[in-house]
Every structure is written in structure tokens, then in C-alpha cells.
Design a protein around this motif. Structure first.
Motif, PDB file in Angstrom:
ATOM      1  N   HIS A 107       0.833  -1.200   0.000  1.00 22.30           N
ATOM      2  CA  HIS A 107       0.000   0.000   0.000  1.00 22.30           C
ATOM      3  C   HIS A 107       0.870   1.254   0.000  1.00 22.30           C
ATOM      4  CE1 HIS A 107      -4.225  -1.494   1.235  1.00 22.30           C
ATOM      5  NE2 HIS A 107      -3.601  -2.361   0.455  1.00 22.30           N
ATOM      6  N   ASN A 108       1.832   1.255  -0.904  1.00 20.79           N
ATOM      7  CA  ASN A 108       2.831   2.305  -0.906  1.00 20.79           C
ATOM      8  C   ASN A 108       3.074   2.769  -2.329  1.00 20.79           C
ATOM      9  OD1 ASN A 108       5.348   3.698  -0.845  1.00 20.79           O
ATOM     10  ND2 ASN A 108       5.859   2.661   1.060  1.00 20.79           N
ATOM     11  N   LEU A 109       3.087   4.062  -2.540  1.00 22.33           N
ATOM     12  CA  LEU A 109       3.366   4.629  -3.856  1.00 22.33           C
ATOM     13  C   LEU A 109       4.583   5.557  -3.808  1.00 22.33           C
ATOM     14  CD1 LEU A 109      -0.189   5.300  -5.338  1.00 22.33           C
ATOM     15  CD2 LEU A 109       1.578   3.797  -6.258  1.00 22.33           C
ATOM     16  N   LEU A 110       5.551   5.187  -2.982  1.00 25.88           N
ATOM     17  CA  LEU A 110       6.810   5.939  -2.952  1.00 25.88           C
ATOM     18  C   LEU A 110       7.778   5.292  -3.934  1.00 25.88           C
ATOM     19  CD1 LEU A 110       7.134   6.411   0.901  1.00 25.88           C
ATOM     20  CD2 LEU A 110       6.430   8.108  -0.801  1.00 25.88           C
ATOM     21  N   PRO A 111       8.211   6.018  -4.946  1.00 23.21           N
ATOM     22  CA  PRO A 111       9.043   5.405  -5.996  1.00 23.21           C
ATOM     23  C   PRO A 111      10.285   4.688  -5.471  1.00 23.21           C
ATOM     24  CG  PRO A 111       8.319   7.584  -6.691  1.00 23.21           C
ATOM     25  CD  PRO A 111       7.919   7.428  -5.250  1.00 23.21           C
ATOM     26  N   TYR A 112      10.924   5.215  -4.439  1.00 20.07           N
ATOM     27  CA  TYR A 112      12.174   4.612  -3.979  1.00 20.07           C
ATOM     28  C   TYR A 112      11.963   3.263  -3.293  1.00 20.07           C
ATOM     29  CZ  TYR A 112      10.871   6.766   0.521  1.00 20.07           C
ATOM     30  OH  TYR A 112      10.219   7.146   1.665  1.00 20.07           O
ATOM     31  N   GLU A 113      10.721   2.895  -3.043  1.00 18.40           N
ATOM     32  CA  GLU A 113      10.431   1.597  -2.438  1.00 18.40           C
ATOM     33  C   GLU A 113      10.378   0.474  -3.472  1.00 18.40           C
ATOM     34  OE1 GLU A 113       9.813   2.769   1.725  1.00 18.40           O
ATOM     35  OE2 GLU A 113      10.295   0.927   0.648  1.00 18.40           O
ATOM     36  N   TYR A 114      10.409   0.825  -4.742  1.00 17.78           N
ATOM     37  CA  TYR A 114      10.297  -0.163  -5.819  1.00 17.78           C
ATOM     38  C   TYR A 114      11.656  -0.371  -6.464  1.00 17.78           C
ATOM     39  CZ  TYR A 114       5.241   0.370  -5.451  1.00 17.78           C
ATOM     40  OH  TYR A 114       3.947   0.388  -4.998  1.00 17.78           O
ATOM     41  N   ASN A 115      11.997  -1.613  -6.755  1.00 21.60           N
ATOM     42  CA  ASN A 115      13.350  -1.892  -7.222  1.00 21.60           C
ATOM     43  C   ASN A 115      13.435  -2.419  -8.653  1.00 21.60           C
ATOM     44  OD1 ASN A 115      12.089  -4.209  -6.013  1.00 21.60           O
ATOM     45  ND2 ASN A 115      14.017  -5.303  -6.244  1.00 21.60           N
ATOM     46  N   ILE A 116      12.304  -2.736  -9.269  1.00 29.03           N
ATOM     47  CA  ILE A 116      12.312  -3.167 -10.671  1.00 29.03           C
ATOM     48  C   ILE A 116      11.423  -2.199 -11.448  1.00 29.03           C
ATOM     49  CG2 ILE A 116      11.843  -5.045 -12.300  1.00 29.03           C
ATOM     50  CD1 ILE A 116      12.020  -6.975  -9.912  1.00 29.03           C
ATOM     51  N   TRP A 117      11.976  -1.618 -12.507  1.00 31.80           N
ATOM     52  CA  TRP A 117      11.266  -0.589 -13.267  1.00 31.80           C
ATOM     53  C   TRP A 117      11.264  -0.917 -14.755  1.00 31.80           C
ATOM     54  CZ3 TRP A 117       8.911   3.891 -11.397  1.00 31.80           C
ATOM     55  CH2 TRP A 117       9.068   4.117 -10.023  1.00 31.80           C
ATOM     56  N   GLY A 118      10.174  -0.524 -15.407  1.00 33.03           N
ATOM     57  CA  GLY A 118      10.124  -0.589 -16.857  1.00 33.03           C
ATOM     58  C   GLY A 118      10.708   0.667 -17.467  1.00 33.03           C
ATOM     59  N   GLN A 119      10.701   0.714 -18.796  1.00 34.77           N
ATOM     60  CA  GLN A 119      11.325   1.822 -19.497  1.00 34.77           C
ATOM     61  C   GLN A 119      10.359   2.988 -19.725  1.00 34.77           C
ATOM     62  OE1 GLN A 119       9.979  -0.709 -21.000  1.00 34.77           O
ATOM     63  NE2 GLN A 119       8.769   0.263 -22.617  1.00 34.77           N
ATOM     64  N   GLY A 120       9.081   2.760 -19.504  1.00 40.14           N
ATOM     65  CA  GLY A 120       8.089   3.815 -19.632  1.00 40.14           C
ATOM     66  C   GLY A 120       7.396   3.836 -20.983  1.00 40.14           C
ATOM     67  N   THR A 121       6.184   4.398 -20.977  1.00 42.38           N
ATOM     68  CA  THR A 121       5.425   4.587 -22.202  1.00 42.38           C
ATOM     69  C   THR A 121       4.775   5.975 -22.151  1.00 42.38           C
ATOM     70  OG1 THR A 121       3.725   3.635 -23.669  1.00 42.38           O
ATOM     71  CG2 THR A 121       3.314   3.477 -21.297  1.00 42.38           C
ATOM     72  N   GLN A 122       4.841   6.680 -23.266  1.00 40.12           N
ATOM     73  CA  GLN A 122       4.356   8.069 -23.301  1.00 40.12           C
ATOM     74  C   GLN A 122       2.849   8.098 -23.487  1.00 40.12           C
ATOM     75  OE1 GLN A 122       6.140  11.188 -23.153  1.00 40.12           O
ATOM     76  NE2 GLN A 122       4.040  11.984 -23.019  1.00 40.12           N
ATOM     77  N   VAL A 123       2.191   8.898 -22.652  1.00 42.01           N
ATOM     78  CA  VAL A 123       0.765   9.181 -22.805  1.00 42.01           C
ATOM     79  C   VAL A 123       0.618  10.688 -23.012  1.00 42.01           C
ATOM     80  CG1 VAL A 123      -1.478   9.231 -21.660  1.00 42.01           C
ATOM     81  CG2 VAL A 123       0.012   7.221 -21.433  1.00 42.01           C
ATOM     82  N   THR A 124      -0.022  11.058 -24.104  1.00 43.67           N
ATOM     83  CA  THR A 124      -0.244  12.467 -24.409  1.00 43.67           C
ATOM     84  C   THR A 124      -1.735  12.699 -24.602  1.00 43.67           C
ATOM     85  OG1 THR A 124       1.915  12.626 -25.501  1.00 43.67           O
ATOM     86  CG2 THR A 124       0.316  14.372 -25.961  1.00 43.67           C
ATOM     87  N   VAL A 125      -2.276  13.612 -23.813  1.00 49.13           N
ATOM     88  CA  VAL A 125      -3.701  13.940 -23.898  1.00 49.13           C
ATOM     89  C   VAL A 125      -3.812  15.357 -24.457  1.00 49.13           C
ATOM     90  CG1 VAL A 125      -5.884  14.082 -22.682  1.00 49.13           C
ATOM     91  CG2 VAL A 125      -4.106  12.484 -21.892  1.00 49.13           C
ATOM     92  N   SER A 126      -4.303  15.432 -25.669  1.00 50.42           N
ATOM     93  CA  SER A 126      -4.340  16.719 -26.350  1.00 50.42           C
ATOM     94  C   SER A 126      -5.364  16.694 -27.470  1.00 50.42           C
ATOM     95  CB  SER A 126      -2.961  17.056 -26.921  1.00 50.42           C
ATOM     96  OG  SER A 126      -3.006  18.257 -27.681  1.00 50.42           O
ATOM     97  N   SER A 127      -5.962  17.844 -27.712  1.00 49.00           N
ATOM     98  CA  SER A 127      -6.901  17.946 -28.836  1.00 49.00           C
ATOM     99  C   SER A 127      -6.170  18.462 -30.077  1.00 49.00           C
ATOM    100  CB  SER A 127      -8.060  18.872 -28.470  1.00 49.00           C
ATOM    101  OG  SER A 127      -7.580  20.125 -28.057  1.00 49.00           O
TER     102      SER A 127
END
Length: 127
Positions: A107-127
Motif C-alpha cells: 500500500h505504498n506509492l513511494l518510488p524509492y520503495e520499488y526496485n524493478i522498473w520498466g522503461q516507460g510509455t508516453q501518454v499524451t492527452v491533447s486535442s
């Protein structure tokens, strides 16, 4: 090699929806707590959503205040994948979205508590 791969990002109009996927390879997500995070240019990484590992058997979830009621996190253990369904997207949701895994966080959303990360995916919300 422990790896997370995000997919599903893209360009969407305000009010639209997207579903992000986080697929694991080299390990089973069953025993890991999973978090989704996002980072916009010039801003700190922000916790978006969390889902507990199946060992806790409660499938409990946590959401950041800015996405409550609009985003839903879920997991498909057979596919070794976690999803983030995003509805009613707003321009301020624009960011790179990352998934991350931890065996010990709860029940934690502190980034430093997580040790395996993905590379990310871009989300752009725009008209």
C-alpha cells in the motif's frame, strides 16, 4: 534477467481512454506488488496506482488523488501482466508512465520503495 515492459501509450483526446499494460519477463508478478507511476517534464515522479501481490489474497488497490474514479488497476496472473485502464483523460495526465515492482512494499506509492522498473510509455492527452 528481471524485466518489465510497458505498452499501450499514445495520443488521445481529452475525455478519451487508454489501457496501459505492464508485462513481466524473467520473474512472476504473482509475488510482487505493482505500482504505476508517471512523470511529466519538469515534475517529480508521481505515484498513480498500486495493486497488492496475490500472496496477500486481498487484491487491494491504492490510487493517487488525481486519478481516483478515473483509473483502474488490475492484474492477469495467467498473462503475467498488470493493466492500468484510464478513462476521462485530461491534458494534465500527459506524462511518461512507468510500472514498477517490489516484493516488500505494501500500500505504498513511494518510488524509492520499488526496485524493478520498466522503461516507460508516453501518454499524451491533447486535442
Amino acid at each position: 534477467q528481471l524485466q518489465l515492459v510497458e505498452s499501450g501509450g499514445g495520443l488521445v483526446q481529452p475525455g478519451g481512454s487508454l489501457r496501459l499494460s505492464c508485462a513481466a519477463s524473467g520473474f512472476s508478478l504473482d509475488y510482487y506488488h505493482i505500482g504505476w507511476f508517471r512523470q511529466a517534464p519538469g515534475k517529480e515522479r508521481e505515484g498513480v496506482s498500486y495493486i497488492s501481490n496475490i500472496s496477500n489474497r486481498d487484491g487491494s488497490t491504492v490510487y493517487g488523488d488525481s486519478v481516483k474514479g478515473r483509473f483502474t488497476i488490475s492484474r492477469d496472473n495467467a498473462k503475467n501482466t498488470v493493466y492500468l485502464q484510464m478513462y476521462s483523460l485530461k491534458p494534465e495526465d500527459t506524462a511518461v508512465y512507468y510500472c514498477a515492482a517490489s516484493e516488500s512494499v505494501y500500500h505504498n506509492l513511494l518510488p524509492y520503495e520499488y526496485n524493478i522498473w520498466g522503461q516507460g510509455t508516453q501518454v499524451t492527452v491533447s486535442s
